[in-house]
Design a protein around this motif. Structure first.
Motif, PDB file in Angstrom:
ATOM      1  N   ASP A  44       0.829  -1.212   0.000  1.00 41.97           N
ATOM      2  CA  ASP A  44       0.000   0.000   0.000  1.00 41.97           C
ATOM      3  C   ASP A  44       0.860   1.258   0.000  1.00 41.97           C
ATOM      4  O   ASP A  44       0.562   2.222  -0.704  1.00 41.97           O
ATOM      5  N   MET A  45       1.927   1.262   0.787  1.00 43.50           N
ATOM      6  CA  MET A  45       2.789   2.442   0.856  1.00 43.50           C
ATOM      7  C   MET A  45       3.508   2.688  -0.466  1.00 43.50           C
ATOM      8  O   MET A  45       3.862   3.824  -0.775  1.00 43.50           O
ATOM      9  N   ALA A  46       3.698   1.636  -1.257  1.00 42.75           N
ATOM     10  CA  ALA A  46       4.409   1.774  -2.528  1.00 42.75           C
ATOM     11  C   ALA A  46       3.584   2.518  -3.576  1.00 42.75           C
ATOM     12  O   ALA A  46       4.094   2.886  -4.622  1.00 42.75           O
ATOM     13  N   GLY A  47       2.313   2.790  -3.294  1.00 45.78           N
ATOM     14  CA  GLY A  47       1.475   3.537  -4.220  1.00 45.78           C
ATOM     15  C   GLY A  47       1.796   5.018  -4.257  1.00 45.78           C
ATOM     16  O   GLY A  47       1.310   5.740  -5.121  1.00 45.78           O
ATOM     17  N   ASP A  48       2.622   5.480  -3.334  1.00 48.22           N
ATOM     18  CA  ASP A  48       2.920   6.906  -3.225  1.00 48.22           C
ATOM     19  C   ASP A  48       4.415   7.079  -2.929  1.00 48.22           C
ATOM     20  O   ASP A  48       4.946   6.415  -2.030  1.00 48.22           O
ATOM     21  N   ASP A  49       5.081   7.959  -3.675  1.00 53.33           N
ATOM     22  CA  ASP A  49       6.528   8.172  -3.490  1.00 53.33           C
ATOM     23  C   ASP A  49       6.899   8.503  -2.048  1.00 53.33           C
ATOM     24  O   ASP A  49       7.822   7.924  -1.487  1.00 53.33           O
ATOM     25  N   GLU A  50       6.170   9.434  -1.448  1.00 60.77           N
ATOM     26  CA  GLU A  50       6.510   9.891  -0.096  1.00 60.77           C
ATOM     27  C   GLU A  50       6.304   8.786   0.943  1.00 60.77           C
ATOM     28  O   GLU A  50       7.160   8.559   1.801  1.00 60.77           O
ATOM     29  N   SER A  51       5.171   8.094   0.872  1.00 60.16           N
ATOM     30  CA  SER A  51       4.894   7.004   1.818  1.00 60.16           C
ATOM     31  C   SER A  51       5.913   5.882   1.664  1.00 60.16           C
ATOM     32  O   SER A  51       6.385   5.314   2.649  1.00 60.16           O
ATOM     33  N   PHE A  52       6.239   5.560   0.424  1.00 58.72           N
ATOM     34  CA  PHE A  52       7.213   4.505   0.146  1.00 58.72           C
ATOM     35  C   PHE A  52       8.561   4.868   0.752  1.00 58.72           C
ATOM     36  O   PHE A  52       9.191   4.052   1.433  1.00 58.72           O
ATOM     37  N   ALA A  53       8.999   6.101   0.557  1.00 56.09           N
ATOM     38  CA  ALA A  53      10.284   6.538   1.093  1.00 56.09           C
ATOM     39  C   ALA A  53      10.305   6.473   2.615  1.00 56.09           C
ATOM     40  O   ALA A  53      11.315   6.097   3.214  1.00 56.09           O
ATOM     41  N   LYS A  54       9.184   6.815   3.267  1.00 61.81           N
ATOM     42  CA  LYS A  54       9.118   6.786   4.731  1.00 61.81           C
ATOM     43  C   LYS A  54       9.205   5.365   5.293  1.00 61.81           C
ATOM     44  O   LYS A  54       9.547   5.187   6.459  1.00 61.81           O
ATOM     45  N   ALA A  55       8.881   4.352   4.483  1.00 63.59           N
ATOM     46  CA  ALA A  55       8.930   2.967   4.943  1.00 63.59           C
ATOM     47  C   ALA A  55      10.356   2.448   5.056  1.00 63.59           C
ATOM     48  O   ALA A  55      10.604   1.451   5.727  1.00 63.59           O
TER      49      ALA A  55
END
Length: 136
Positions: A44-55
């Motif tokens: 789910d986080m990989a759907g958004d650049d910012e969320s993915f980076a925070k993971a």
């Protein structure tokens, strides 16, 4: 999948019995639960650049975010915790519906087969972040 069901049942039991509560009565997830949530939520986080980076731990963000958004992840066995480092066996599976917008609804299922990898997580400011998450 069984691990996630057992974790949900344990969390419900803790909520009902007060086990694992802090002084305010709220449930505090364990290190293991927090680490597992970092793994299971990556698709789910990989759907958004910012969320993915925070993971991920700073400097460890993979450049192929789209590949991560087209897969699903679940903990596939016993994790090993050593201080602020955890190694987690992760089942990676395809068949997650992906659209061009990165959402998991509609579109065609990915053709990726199932595999299992060992991921490394690091605790940063009391949050588990992914250091290394190979897909294959």
């Amino acid at each position: 999948m069984k691990t996630q069901i057992l974790m949900a049942l344990a969390l419900a039991l803790f909520t009902l019995t007060g086990i694992g509560c802090d002084s305010s009565g709220s449930v505090k997830p364990s290190d293991e639960q927090n680490a597992f949530a970092s793994v299971a939520g990556l698709g789910d986080m990989a759907g958004d650049d910012e969320s993915f980076a925070k993971a991920f731990v700073a400097g460890s963000v993979p450049k192929n975010r789209k590949d991560y958004s087209e897969r699903g992840y679940e903990v596939a066995g016993e994790a090993t915790f050593d201080g602020d480092t955890a190694t987690v066996p992760v089942k990676i599976f395809g068949g997650v519906h992906a659209t061009s917008g990165g959402e998991k609804r509609g579109g065609k299922p990915s053709a990726v087969s199932q595999t299992e990898q060992i991921w490394t997580l690091i605790r940063v400011d009391d949050k588990w972040k992914i250091k290394d998450a190979p897909l294959s």
